[in-house]
Write an enzyme that holds these catalytic residues in place. Structure first.
Site, PDB file in Angstrom:
ATOM      1  CE1 TYR A  11      -3.085   3.066   0.831  1.00 19.16           C
ATOM      2  CE2 TYR A  11      -2.612   2.743   3.165  1.00 19.16           C
ATOM      3  CZ  TYR A  11      -3.206   3.473   2.146  1.00 19.16           C
ATOM      4  OH  TYR A  11      -3.927   4.600   2.469  1.00 19.16           O
ATOM      5  CG  LEU A  33       4.475 -10.013  -5.781  1.00 14.20           C
ATOM      6  CD1 LEU A  33       4.245 -10.565  -7.191  1.00 14.20           C
ATOM      7  CD2 LEU A  33       3.927  -8.586  -5.707  1.00 14.20           C
ATOM      8  N   GLY A  36       1.734  -7.800  -1.033  1.00 13.86           N
ATOM      9  CA  GLY A  36       1.730  -6.811  -2.111  1.00 13.86           C
ATOM     10  C   GLY A  36       0.975  -7.363  -3.321  1.00 13.86           C
ATOM     11  CG  ASP A  50      12.003 -13.517   1.640  1.00 13.59           C
ATOM     12  OD1 ASP A  50      10.847 -13.856   1.943  1.00 13.59           O
ATOM     13  OD2 ASP A  50      12.832 -13.101   2.467  1.00 13.59           O
ATOM     14  CE1 TYR A 140       4.393  -3.639  11.654  1.00 13.11           C
ATOM     15  CE2 TYR A 140       3.122  -2.170  13.050  1.00 13.11           C
ATOM     16  CZ  TYR A 140       3.793  -2.407  11.875  1.00 13.11           C
ATOM     17  OH  TYR A 140       3.867  -1.427  10.926  1.00 13.11           O
ATOM     18  CE  LYS A 144       7.611  -2.304  10.455  1.00 17.07           C
ATOM     19  NZ  LYS A 144       8.016  -1.945   9.099  1.00 17.07           N
TER      20      LYS A 144
HETATM   21  N1  UFG Z   1     -11.659   0.228  14.563  1.00 16.99           N
HETATM   22  C1  UFG Z   1     -13.009  -0.019  14.782  1.00 16.99           C
HETATM   23  N2  UFG Z   1     -13.614  -0.945  13.989  1.00 16.99           N
HETATM   24  C2  UFG Z   1     -12.975  -1.636  13.012  1.00 16.99           C
HETATM   25  C3  UFG Z   1     -11.596  -1.373  12.808  1.00 16.99           C
HETATM   26  C4  UFG Z   1     -10.968  -0.432  13.599  1.00 16.99           C
HETATM   27  O1  UFG Z   1     -13.634   0.557  15.669  1.00 16.99           O
HETATM   28  O2  UFG Z   1     -13.600  -2.477  12.362  1.00 16.99           O
HETATM   29  C5  UFG Z   1     -10.999   1.245  15.396  1.00 16.99           C
HETATM   30  C6  UFG Z   1      -9.819   0.703  16.176  1.00 16.99           C
HETATM   31  O3  UFG Z   1     -10.242   0.217  17.417  1.00 16.99           O
HETATM   32  C7  UFG Z   1      -8.934   1.947  16.284  1.00 16.99           C
HETATM   33  C8  UFG Z   1      -9.248   2.740  15.021  1.00 16.99           C
HETATM   34  O4  UFG Z   1     -10.466   2.215  14.528  1.00 16.99           O
HETATM   35  O5  UFG Z   1      -9.326   2.700  17.375  1.00 16.99           O
HETATM   36  C9  UFG Z   1      -8.184   2.572  13.958  1.00 16.99           C
HETATM   37  O6  UFG Z   1      -7.927   1.191  13.786  1.00 16.99           O
HETATM   38  P1  UFG Z   1      -6.991   0.617  12.622  1.00 16.99           P
HETATM   39  O7  UFG Z   1      -7.013  -0.873  12.778  1.00 16.99           O
HETATM   40  O8  UFG Z   1      -7.399   1.205  11.333  1.00 16.99           O
HETATM   41  O9  UFG Z   1      -5.569   1.214  12.981  1.00 16.99           O
HETATM   42  P2  UFG Z   1      -4.693   1.100  14.324  1.00 16.99           P
HETATM   43  O10 UFG Z   1      -4.717   2.458  14.945  1.00 16.99           O
HETATM   44  O11 UFG Z   1      -5.117  -0.015  15.177  1.00 16.99           O
HETATM   45  O12 UFG Z   1      -3.284   0.691  13.736  1.00 16.99           O
HETATM   46  C10 UFG Z   1      -2.505   1.527  12.939  1.00 16.99           C
HETATM   47  C11 UFG Z   1      -1.715   0.713  11.932  1.00 16.99           C
HETATM   48  C12 UFG Z   1      -0.757  -0.202  12.634  1.00 16.99           C
HETATM   49  C13 UFG Z   1       0.110   0.589  13.551  1.00 16.99           C
HETATM   50  C14 UFG Z   1      -0.723   1.428  14.476  1.00 16.99           C
HETATM   51  C15 UFG Z   1       0.150   2.323  15.268  1.00 16.99           C
HETATM   52  O13 UFG Z   1      -2.598  -0.027  11.136  1.00 16.99           O
HETATM   53  O14 UFG Z   1       0.060  -0.838  11.685  1.00 16.99           O
HETATM   54  O15 UFG Z   1      -1.630   2.237  13.756  1.00 16.99           O
HETATM   55  O16 UFG Z   1      -0.484   2.752  16.366  1.00 16.99           O
HETATM   56  F1  UFG Z   1       0.858  -0.247  14.301  1.00 16.99           F
END
Ligand code: UFG
Length: 337
Positions: A11, A33, A36, A50, A140, A144
């Site tokens: 992405y 892939l 990706g 890889d 994760y 990192k």
């Molecule tokens: N959420 C919902 N419903 C859903 C999906 C998500 O309520 O179906 C909420 C989650 O609880 C969170 C917010 O939406 O509060 C965002 O959730 P995401 O899963 O979109 O993103 P995150 O904040 O959990 O994670 C992102 C990146 C990770 C990274 C993280 C760093 O995707 O890779 O931020 O804090 F590690």
């Protein structure tokens, strides 16, 4: 001179490749892939493989005059990392170790690294600054952070200069919707909300509405994927100017709650978007908001698309034209802005 982009079919990687191409960079891609997409591959040359394949890396560094690496390739699902930590140590940490070994062998000493807000864990204060404590709460984020430290020690020992970019919540798509976010399984809020708007899903679950926030739902700092791409290009410039290594947050400095995201999506799409409140998702901090002052002042970074509605609008262009992701691409790919 060419840039090697690992994970360039993912992405954020694919958007960065196109951004770098627009800046007249020669871009070489490496991607296995697994997550990706072949349809997202752009650039001047593509190697399917890889990071841990030493012969392949030798070939890439020999066949091209590479002066810098932009390193995205990694697994990136928080929940999966908790269930299968060794998968993350193997691919993310060991994979990067293999890449660094080959960079050092081939005298390539610049790397821009895809880090994450997950290195911070539960923040002690907001907005989060780069010098704040890093206490990841999942493998994760831990891998990192370990890579950031590995980069530090490789600079001391071998002179490898690095910029680590700690992204907050990547969002949006190429403005016309030609490229976008396509994960399987999809776990991120904005794509799930838009798939619900399209009728691909029945409803969007709100993971908890009893957080200590303005409307009870979690607050996150969403940042447009093209603004992330811009930051990678600026980080490369910094390394090439010899201004040294650095660690930078990338966010808008403004947070939006889950309910605010859903309401913005209702406005952009004109669709109803049914919701259901469910229990909290384990491990979700209530609020994550970045201070990106350092990236602005040291890299000269200026987000072009800071408005949430614009991010959702671009993502909506992508989802509408690709309801099943890259698998449902319609027509030939072309970039418009
Ligand atoms: N959420 C919902 N419903 C859903 C999906 C998500 O309520 O179906 C909420 C989650 O609880 C969170 C917010 O939406 O509060 C965002 O959730 P995401 O899963 O979109 O993103 P995150 O904040 O959990 O994670 C992102 C990146 C990770 C990274 C993280 C760093 O995707 O890779 O931020 O804090 F590690």
């Amino acid at each position: 001179m060419a840039v090697l982009v690992t994970g360039g079919a993912g992405y954020i990687g694919s958007h960065t490749v196109v951004f770098l191409k627009e800046q007249a960079e020669e871009v070489i891609l490496l991607d296995h892939l697994q997550t990706g997409h072949r349809q997202a591959v752009r650039g001047d040359a593509f190697y399917e493989g890889d990071l841990r394949d030493g012969d392949l890396l030798d070939r890439i560094f020999t066949e091209h005059d590479i002066d810098a690496v932009v390193h995205f390739a990694a697994h990136s699902l928080v929940g999966e990392s908790a269930a299968d930590p060794l998968k993350y140590y193997e691919n993310n940490l060991y994979g990067t170790l293999c890449l660094l070994r080959k960079m050092i062998r081939h005298d390539v000493n610049r790397i821009v690294f895809s880090s994450t807000a997950a290195v911070y864990g539960e923040p002690e204060r907001l907005p989060i600054r780069e010098m704040d404590p890093t206490r990841p709460t999942n493998p994760y984020g831990e891998t990192k952070r370990a890579i950031e430290k590995m980069l530090h020690w490789c600079e001391q020992a071998h002179g490898v200069q690095s910029v680590s970019l700690r992204y907050f919540n990547a969002a949006g798509a190429w403005p016309g919707g030609e490229m976008g976010e396509d994960h399987d399984p999809e776990t991120h809020l904005i794509p799930l909300v838009l798939q619900t708007a399209l009728g691909e899903r029945k409803e969007i679950a709100i993971f908890g509405d009893d957080y200590p926030t303005r409307d009870g739902t979690c607050i996150r700092d969403y940042i447009h994927v093209i603004d992330l791409a811009q930051a990678h290009a600026l980080a490369l410039d910094r390394l090439r100017r010899g201004e040294g290594s650095g660690v930078y947050n990338l966010g808008n400095g403004e947070g939006f709650s889950v309910r605010e995201v859903i309401n913005a999506a209702r406005k952009v799409t004109g669709r109803e978007i049914p919701i259901r409140v469910t229990p909290r998702r384990p491990g979700d901090p209530a609020v994550l908001v970045a201070s990106s002052d350092k990236a602005r002042s040291e890299l000269g970074w200026q987000p072009k698309y800071p408005r949430l509605e614009e991010m959702i609008d671009h993502a909506w262009n992508w989802h509408r034209s690709h309801p099943k992701g890259y698998g449902s691409r319609r027509g030939e790919w072309g970039i418009s802005r």
